[in-house]
Design an enzyme around this catalytic site. Structure first.
Site, PDB file in Angstrom:
ATOM      1  N   ASN A  39       0.809  -1.222   0.000  1.00  0.00           N
ATOM      2  CA  ASN A  39       0.000   0.000   0.000  1.00  0.00           C
ATOM      3  C   ASN A  39       0.845   1.276   0.000  1.00  0.00           C
ATOM      4  O   ASN A  39       0.330   2.372   0.224  1.00  0.00           O
ATOM      5  CB  ASN A  39      -0.952   0.000   1.194  1.00  0.00           C
ATOM      6  CG  ASN A  39      -1.741  -1.294   1.301  1.00  0.00           C
ATOM      7  OD1 ASN A  39      -1.424  -2.137   2.133  1.00  0.00           O
ATOM      8  ND2 ASN A  39      -2.700  -1.490   0.415  1.00  0.00           N
ATOM      9  N   ILE A  80       1.079   6.852   0.159  1.00  0.00           N
ATOM     10  CA  ILE A  80       0.388   5.856   0.972  1.00  0.00           C
ATOM     11  C   ILE A  80      -1.057   5.725   0.524  1.00  0.00           C
ATOM     12  O   ILE A  80      -1.751   6.732   0.364  1.00  0.00           O
ATOM     13  CB  ILE A  80       0.405   6.281   2.464  1.00  0.00           C
ATOM     14  CG1 ILE A  80       1.836   6.582   2.913  1.00  0.00           C
ATOM     15  CG2 ILE A  80      -0.241   5.217   3.338  1.00  0.00           C
ATOM     16  CD1 ILE A  80       1.912   7.367   4.209  1.00  0.00           C
ATOM     17  N   CYS A  81      -1.508   4.478   0.352  1.00  0.00           N
ATOM     18  CA  CYS A  81      -2.916   4.251   0.034  1.00  0.00           C
ATOM     19  C   CYS A  81      -3.643   3.917   1.334  1.00  0.00           C
ATOM     20  O   CYS A  81      -3.498   2.837   1.877  1.00  0.00           O
ATOM     21  CB  CYS A  81      -3.050   3.099  -0.954  1.00  0.00           C
ATOM     22  SG  CYS A  81      -4.759   2.730  -1.343  1.00  0.00           S
ATOM     23  N   LEU A  82      -4.355   4.879   1.863  1.00  0.00           N
ATOM     24  CA  LEU A  82      -5.035   4.703   3.137  1.00  0.00           C
ATOM     25  C   LEU A  82      -6.333   5.495   3.060  1.00  0.00           C
ATOM     26  O   LEU A  82      -6.308   6.699   2.793  1.00  0.00           O
ATOM     27  CB  LEU A  82      -4.121   5.234   4.260  1.00  0.00           C
ATOM     28  CG  LEU A  82      -4.551   5.036   5.694  1.00  0.00           C
ATOM     29  CD1 LEU A  82      -4.646   3.553   6.039  1.00  0.00           C
ATOM     30  CD2 LEU A  82      -3.556   5.709   6.638  1.00  0.00           C
TER      31      LEU A  82
END
Lengths: 151, 138
Positions: A79, A86-88
């Site tokens: 992620n 950041i993939c959040l």
């Protein structure tokens, strides 16, 4: 310099007086919306014993808009991409003004403890993670000792 | 207004470039997708119509140093072009001769630079300048 909103001052003070275990966040002297951040790799994860450097910026519209966060330390994680993005969800669509710098950083720390290869940002890493979890974790551990050494 | 740090500013520019939000007459992207300092970029300019540049595609190298965007990027043509603001031996855009770099503002982006260079190609005097053979490089 434009005056800093009270909310940001309070959050900054609390980060210093009541720090989150394993996390540090300190504003730059010349830009109080721009933070130097470190996160310790969670125990039991491939990132254990690593110290990861990040940068965080509170945009003009914070807290209506989410903070911007990026990894500076190279990390092998499905992620987090090669530029440290950041993939959040809470940094994107699920941001709420009720969240804070500390909750964001706790979520990033939690993401290190439980990667989510089904919602990838780094596609090649995610594929590796799904096909060969043991190998991917070994590589993540190797990158941790290579790039995320504690001083 | 607060000052957006270099890296987050460059990430925004990267996303705008990737999304193709910018005008079709220019484009830009990271030279090395692994370079997390985001220093080296490549750009292209589509030559403006009704000029000697029409239908030509010019490649450029853009270097965003550690003080970008407080300081302008270094811009260099890879494709040969005959313009007063371009050094004819190296292809570098000469800061003193190109207003966008000379009077740089923090709000300017790589897109500003590429679009203004394209305008430069289309000025009354510059559009008629004889141009080197298409496809030649500095």
């Amino acid at each position: 310099m434009a005056s800093l909103p009270k909310r940001i001052i309070k959050e900054t003070e609390r980060l210093v007086t009541d720090p989150v275990p394993g996390i540090t966040a300190e504003p730059h002297d010349d830009n109080l919306r721009y933070f130097k951040v470190t996160i310790e790799g969670p125990a039991g994860s491939p990132y254990e014993n690593g110290l990861f450097h990040l940068e965080l910026y509170l945009p003009d519209d914070y807290p209506m808009e989410a903070p911007k966060v990026r990894f500076l330390t190279k990390i092998y994680h499905p992620n987090i991409d090669r530029l440290g993005r950041i993939c959040l969800d809470i940094l994107k669509t699920n941001w709420s003004p009720a969240l804070q710098i500390r909750t964001v950083l706790l979520s990033v720390q939690a993401l290190l403890a439980s990667p989510n290869p089904n919602d990838p940002l780094a596609n090649d890493v995610a594929e590796d993670w799904i096909k060969n979890e043991t190998g991917a974790k070994a590589k993540a551990k190797e990158w941790t000792s290579l790039y995320a050494k504690k001083e | 207004m607060s000052k957006i740090p270099r890296s987050f500013r460059l990430l925004e520019e990267l996303e705008n470039g990737e999304k193709g939000l910018g005008p079709e007459s220019c484009s830009y992207g990271l030279t090395d997708a692994d370079d997390n300092t985001m220093t080296n970029w490549n750009g292209t300019i589509l030559g403006p119509p009704h000029s000697n540049h029409e239908n030509r595609i010019y490649s450029l190298a853009i270097e965003c140093g550690p003080n970008y965007p407080d300081e302008p990027p270094k811009v260099k043509f890879i494709s040969k072009v005959n313009l007063p603001c371009v050094d004819q031996t190296t292809g570098e855009v000469i800061v003193e001769d190109f207003h966008t770099l000379r009077d740089w503002k923090r709000s300017y982006t790589m897109q500003t630079v590429l679009l203004d260079l394209r305008k430069e190609m289309a000025t009354a005097t510059n559009k008629k300048l004889p141009q080197p053979k298409e496809g030649s490089t500095f």
